[in-house]
Design a protein around this motif. Sequence first.
Motif, PDB file in Angstrom:
ATOM      1  N   ALA A  28      13.340 -19.434  14.331  1.00  9.29           N
ATOM      2  CA  ALA A  28      12.145 -18.481  13.776  1.00  9.29           C
ATOM      3  C   ALA A  28      11.696 -19.427  13.002  1.00  9.29           C
ATOM      4  N   VAL A  29      10.339 -18.957  12.720  1.00  8.25           N
ATOM      5  CA  VAL A  29       9.481 -19.430  12.661  1.00  8.25           C
ATOM      6  C   VAL A  29       9.008 -19.120  11.129  1.00  8.25           C
ATOM      7  N   PRO A  30       7.900 -19.166  10.136  1.00 14.22           N
ATOM      8  CA  PRO A  30       7.110 -18.224   9.574  1.00 14.22           C
ATOM      9  C   PRO A  30       5.848 -18.072  10.565  1.00 14.22           C
ATOM     10  N   GLU A  31       5.897 -16.714  10.282  1.00 16.12           N
ATOM     11  CA  GLU A  31       4.530 -16.015  11.228  1.00 16.12           C
ATOM     12  C   GLU A  31       3.414 -16.933  11.171  1.00 16.12           C
ATOM     13  N   ALA A  32       2.896 -17.167   9.925  1.00 14.18           N
ATOM     14  CA  ALA A  32       1.844 -18.081  10.144  1.00 14.18           C
ATOM     15  C   ALA A  32       2.054 -19.743  10.774  1.00 14.18           C
ATOM     16  N   GLU A  33       3.177 -19.641  11.334  1.00 14.18           N
ATOM     17  CA  GLU A  33       2.981 -20.928  12.171  1.00 14.18           C
ATOM     18  C   GLU A  33       3.079 -20.706  13.635  1.00 14.18           C
ATOM     19  N   ALA A  34       3.477 -19.041  13.983  1.00 14.63           N
ATOM     20  CA  ALA A  34       4.028 -18.822  15.162  1.00 14.63           C
ATOM     21  C   ALA A  34       3.143 -18.734  16.130  1.00 14.63           C
ATOM     22  N   ASP A  35       3.487 -19.322  17.416  1.00 10.23           N
ATOM     23  CA  ASP A  35       2.313 -19.270  18.436  1.00 10.23           C
ATOM     24  C   ASP A  35       2.460 -17.329  19.109  1.00 10.23           C
ATOM     25  N   VAL A  36       3.445 -16.940  18.524  1.00 12.09           N
ATOM     26  CA  VAL A  36       3.784 -15.453  18.821  1.00 12.09           C
ATOM     27  C   VAL A  36       4.594 -14.845  17.873  1.00 12.09           C
ATOM     28  N   ILE A  37       4.488 -13.683  17.711  1.00 13.49           N
ATOM     29  CA  ILE A  37       5.121 -13.052  17.047  1.00 13.49           C
ATOM     30  C   ILE A  37       5.947 -11.437  17.687  1.00 13.49           C
ATOM     31  N   VAL A  38       6.889 -11.802  17.714  1.00 14.00           N
ATOM     32  CA  VAL A  38       7.268 -10.007  17.578  1.00 14.00           C
ATOM     33  C   VAL A  38       8.078  -9.900  17.002  1.00 14.00           C
ATOM     34  N   ALA A  39       6.993  -8.098  17.746  1.00 13.89           N
ATOM     35  CA  ALA A  39       7.893  -6.865  16.977  1.00 13.89           C
ATOM     36  C   ALA A  39       9.031  -6.179  17.647  1.00 13.89           C
ATOM     37  N   LEU A  40      10.026  -5.776  16.481  1.00 17.99           N
ATOM     38  CA  LEU A  40      11.580  -5.330  17.101  1.00 17.99           C
ATOM     39  C   LEU A  40      11.040  -3.924  16.361  1.00 17.99           C
ATOM     40  N   GLY A  41      10.629  -2.739  16.933  1.00 15.00           N
ATOM     41  CA  GLY A  41      10.930  -1.868  16.803  1.00 15.00           C
ATOM     42  C   GLY A  41      10.097  -0.579  17.532  1.00 15.00           C
ATOM     43  N   GLY A  42       8.851   0.319  16.651  1.00 15.08           N
ATOM     44  CA  GLY A  42       8.686   1.214  18.022  1.00 15.08           C
ATOM     45  C   GLY A  42       6.902   1.669  17.720  1.00 15.08           C
ATOM     46  N   ASP A  43       6.406   1.998  18.049  1.00 13.61           N
ATOM     47  CA  ASP A  43       4.661   2.459  17.979  1.00 13.61           C
ATOM     48  C   ASP A  43       4.173   2.023  16.778  1.00 13.61           C
ATOM     49  N   GLY A  44       4.805   3.029  15.388  1.00 17.27           N
ATOM     50  CA  GLY A  44       4.596   3.029  14.283  1.00 17.27           C
ATOM     51  C   GLY A  44       4.464   1.906  13.882  1.00 17.27           C
ATOM     52  N   PHE A  45       5.860   0.768  13.719  1.00 16.13           N
ATOM     53  CA  PHE A  45       5.560  -0.525  13.137  1.00 16.13           C
ATOM     54  C   PHE A  45       4.883  -1.622  13.900  1.00 16.13           C
ATOM     55  N   MET A  46       4.840  -1.474  15.275  1.00 11.99           N
ATOM     56  CA  MET A  46       3.893  -2.093  15.648  1.00 11.99           C
ATOM     57  C   MET A  46       2.895  -1.895  15.035  1.00 11.99           C
ATOM     58  N   LEU A  47       2.150  -0.917  14.829  1.00 14.17           N
ATOM     59  CA  LEU A  47       1.174  -0.454  14.314  1.00 14.17           C
ATOM     60  C   LEU A  47       0.413  -1.230  13.396  1.00 14.17           C
ATOM     61  N   ALA A  48       1.373  -1.145  12.841  1.00  9.26           N
ATOM     62  CA  ALA A  48       1.648  -1.769  11.030  1.00  9.26           C
ATOM     63  C   ALA A  48       1.644  -3.353  11.537  1.00  9.26           C
ATOM     64  N   THR A  49       2.251  -3.657  12.324  1.00  9.17           N
ATOM     65  CA  THR A  49       2.526  -5.469  12.410  1.00  9.17           C
ATOM     66  C   THR A  49       0.639  -5.721  13.336  1.00  9.17           C
ATOM     67  N   LEU A  50       0.438  -5.479  13.282  1.00  6.46           N
ATOM     68  CA  LEU A  50      -0.816  -5.810  14.220  1.00  6.46           C
ATOM     69  C   LEU A  50      -2.378  -5.504  12.957  1.00  6.46           C
ATOM     70  N   HIS A  51      -1.881  -5.161  12.124  1.00  5.70           N
ATOM     71  CA  HIS A  51      -3.297  -4.349  10.642  1.00  5.70           C
ATOM     72  C   HIS A  51      -1.940  -6.163   9.978  1.00  5.70           C
ATOM     73  N   ARG A  52      -1.844  -6.116   9.631  1.00  5.33           N
ATOM     74  CA  ARG A  52      -0.614  -7.218   9.002  1.00  5.33           C
ATOM     75  C   ARG A  52      -0.914  -7.971   9.317  1.00  5.33           C
ATOM     76  N   THR A  53      -0.358  -8.332  10.988  1.00  5.14           N
ATOM     77  CA  THR A  53      -1.473 -10.032  11.407  1.00  5.14           C
ATOM     78  C   THR A  53      -2.424 -10.301  11.457  1.00  5.14           C
ATOM     79  N   GLN A  54      -3.893  -9.546  11.558  1.00  2.00           N
ATOM     80  CA  GLN A  54      -4.530  -9.071  12.527  1.00  2.00           C
ATOM     81  C   GLN A  54      -5.324 -10.690  12.152  1.00  2.00           C
TER      82      GLN A  54
END
Length: 253
Positions: A28-54
């Motif tokens: 694993a690498v930090p989000e800022a260095e990643a080619d892909v961010i893999v989110a593990l959870g449900g839809d609410g967490f997915m929405l939060a991840t999309l907002h946070r990493t936009q």
Amino acid sequence: MTIKLAFVASRGQLANGAREELTRRYGAVPEAEADVIVALGGDGFMLATLHRTQHLPAPVYGMNRGTVGFLMNAYDADGLVERLGLAQEEVINPLAMRATRADGRVIAGLAINEVSLLRAGPQAAKLKITVDGKLRMEELVCDGALIATPAGSTAYNYSAHGPILPIGSDVLALTAIAPFRPRRWRGALLPKTASVRFDVLEPEKRPVMADADNRSVRNVTSVEVRSEPEVSHRILFDPGHGLEERLIREQFV
């Protein structure tokens, strides 16, 4: 070709266990260095991840370690790199909300699924609806109303008997929540470019709150909603399981 992955997980034990296993297997690498961010959870967490990493260039690939998981792929620790290589990308533009409170404060927010107005007291809300500067409804008496994107049309919008919108349809759903007057009004389909304004009538007697995904604003007097083309969320799906397929499948269950 080596693909750099960042793993993020919701607070649940299942999601955190999956993150530990995947990190151990793939690194694993930090989000800022990643080619892909893999989110593990449900839809609410997915929405939060999309907002946070936009602000980051990496797309987000979700794997379901939550409940419904409409925006997620099935979880499987095997063959992740191969799955990512075959994944299909969907690009979603969020809604921009501009909510004015009774004290004059203006609160802005972005919503991937929907912007909703909900009564915040014992009496029904009274809303006036204007679209692109033209008054369309002088008074809607209801528990609330919402504007949904195609990606969010199977969520709260569908529960409120709103239409399911195909991805790429370039329309928004305006849906009433438990309407009392007009009793038979079922909402409207609007162009994606439309600007919608809700004015709260009798706000002191009939208080209303506004939600943009998980951001809530209480005691609003008006709410303006429009699509935000300057912001794009990139989501990866396994072949044959993209949003368009899921939206069609949802209508036959």
